[in-house]
Scaffold this active site. Structure first.
Site, PDB file in Angstrom:
ATOM      1  N   GLU A  21       0.844  -1.215   0.000  1.00 31.43           N
ATOM      2  CA  GLU A  21       0.000   0.000   0.000  1.00 31.43           C
ATOM      3  C   GLU A  21       0.871   1.254   0.000  1.00 31.43           C
ATOM      4  OE1 GLU A  21      -2.492   1.757  -0.204  1.00 31.43           O
ATOM      5  OE2 GLU A  21      -4.344   0.650   0.169  1.00 31.43           O
ATOM      6  N   ARG A 104      -7.366   1.711  13.128  1.00 30.12           N
ATOM      7  CA  ARG A 104      -5.986   1.964  12.724  1.00 30.12           C
ATOM      8  C   ARG A 104      -5.967   3.041  11.656  1.00 30.12           C
ATOM      9  NH1 ARG A 104      -4.649  -0.014   7.693  1.00 30.12           N
ATOM     10  NH2 ARG A 104      -5.776  -1.825   6.886  1.00 30.12           N
ATOM     11  N   ASN A 106      -5.024   4.471   8.072  1.00 34.60           N
ATOM     12  CA  ASN A 106      -4.880   3.852   6.756  1.00 34.60           C
ATOM     13  C   ASN A 106      -4.106   4.780   5.827  1.00 34.60           C
ATOM     14  OD1 ASN A 106      -5.218   1.570   5.145  1.00 34.60           O
ATOM     15  ND2 ASN A 106      -7.072   2.350   4.192  1.00 34.60           N
ATOM     16  N   GLU A 125     -13.002  -4.012   9.853  1.00 33.67           N
ATOM     17  CA  GLU A 125     -13.744  -3.657   8.638  1.00 33.67           C
ATOM     18  C   GLU A 125     -15.243  -3.920   8.777  1.00 33.67           C
ATOM     19  OE1 GLU A 125     -11.942  -5.201   5.078  1.00 33.67           O
ATOM     20  OE2 GLU A 125      -9.905  -4.765   5.780  1.00 33.67           O
ATOM     21  N   ASN A 155     -10.020   5.469   2.319  1.00 31.99           N
ATOM     22  CA  ASN A 155      -8.880   5.431   1.406  1.00 31.99           C
ATOM     23  C   ASN A 155      -8.757   6.772   0.708  1.00 31.99           C
ATOM     24  OD1 ASN A 155      -7.105   3.006   1.031  1.00 31.99           O
ATOM     25  ND2 ASN A 155      -9.088   1.978   1.112  1.00 31.99           N
ATOM     26  N   ASP A 202      -9.798   1.746  -3.837  1.00 35.36           N
ATOM     27  CA  ASP A 202      -8.762   1.757  -2.816  1.00 35.36           C
ATOM     28  C   ASP A 202      -8.070   3.118  -2.863  1.00 35.36           C
ATOM     29  OD1 ASP A 202      -6.527   0.957  -1.065  1.00 35.36           O
ATOM     30  OD2 ASP A 202      -7.183  -1.084  -1.451  1.00 35.36           O
TER      31      ASP A 202
END
Length: 303
Positions: A21, A104, A106, A125, A155, A202
């Site tokens: 990522e 958390r 991202n 999630e 995202n 994403d």
């Protein structure tokens, strides 16, 4: 316009990360950084020499961005950390959401005024406990602002070339939002910019022409949208889970693409054995010049 010069991605690091990522180009170093969230690692590639380096993080990293003094800011599970790549030492700068231990950090990015934007998400999630934040460097320290909330998985964000738009995803809903971004860093007028089907949006990045590039999780491709929302031809990738792109190279026309092996069925991995690796391809339209987070308040641009 906005047509890839080559649509044949090349694997430049066969790392096969579980959750690659957050690719980001360092202008200062002419190198690419990215993270493996599940592998709890931060990686660096020097394309000119081929040199590779990795650092093990003390918690799951969501993003990494360069700082003006040559260090890095990393969004780990519970806060923002400074990483000195020369020593590998991590130092926590700012706790984030201690009231939500199941969350958390991202994805993240830095805008042209030196503001750091990032989102949080439910690590399981399932709960809409995530939010969108910005952090600015001030003389007294770091200022944290919460701009939006109600996200399961965030995202982006990505910023338009003129700095007046911010794009941010609610990935499970398949929605890309756009906000009006004022010079003082305030957001307003959230609305749906685009929807992604056959997969989930994403990470997002905006190129120098204002085109939005979106990795598609469980979609095997990169989607692209013009500033007016017009969908362009997608770019197929040799991985089911395509997470994010970054523009790099001296001319910012080399597109780097992170991918993931997480949740990929065995039969799909057999077709795409390099899933989770870092890929690149050349494009016609360059990306925006990347911005570093200021190490000192005097390095930041006035709001």
């Amino acid at each position: 316009m906005n047509t890839p010069a080559t649509q044949h991605p090349c694997c430049v690091w066969d790392i096969r990360a579980q959750l690659g990522e957050g690719p980001v180009w360092s202008t200062r170093e002419q190198a690419l950084y990215f993270v493996d969230i599940v592998g709890q690692a931060i990686h660096r590639l020097d394309p000119a020499s081929g040199a590779k380096a990795s650092w093990q993080a003390p918690a799951r990293p969501g993003f990494v961005v360069p700082v003006s003094d040559g260090t890095l800011v990393c969004g780990l599970k519970d806060g923002l950390y400074r990483l000195d790549p020369r020593t590998g030492a991590f130092e926590r700068m700012l706790a984030i959401e201690p009231e939500h231990p199941g969350n958390r950090i991202n994805d993240g990015c830095v805008d042209s005024r030196g503001r750091l934007w990032f989102g949080t998400m439910d690590d399981g999630e399932g709960t809409p406990s995530g939010a969108l934040y910005s952090v600015t460097r001030q003389a007294h320290g770091l200022d944290l602002l919460r701009h939006d909330e109600g996200y399961v998985v965030t995202n982006g964000p990505g910023i338009s070339p003129d700095g007046t738009r911010l794009y941010h995803n609610h990935s499970p809903a398949g929605v890309i939002y756009v906000f009006d971004l004022a010079a003082d860093g305030s957001l307003s007028n959230r609305r749906v910019f685009a929807r992604v089907e056959d997969g989930y949006p994403d990470g997002v990045v905006v190129d120098s022409a204002g085109t939005l590039w979106v990795g598609v999780w469980n979609g095997g491709r990169i989607e692209r949208f013009r500033p007016d929302g017009t969908r362009l031809e997608p770019i197929a990738m040799p991985a089911q889970n395509v997470t994010k792109v970054a523009f790099g190279g001296a001319d910012l026309r080399t597109l780097y693409v992170t991918t993931a092996r997480k949740n990929t069925p065995d039969d799909v991995l057999a077709r795409y054995p390099q899933a989770g690796s870092l890929f690149s391809l050349r494009v016609d339209v360059p990306g925006q010049v990347p911005h570093a987070f200021p190490a000192r308040a005097s390095d930041a641009q006035p709001g």
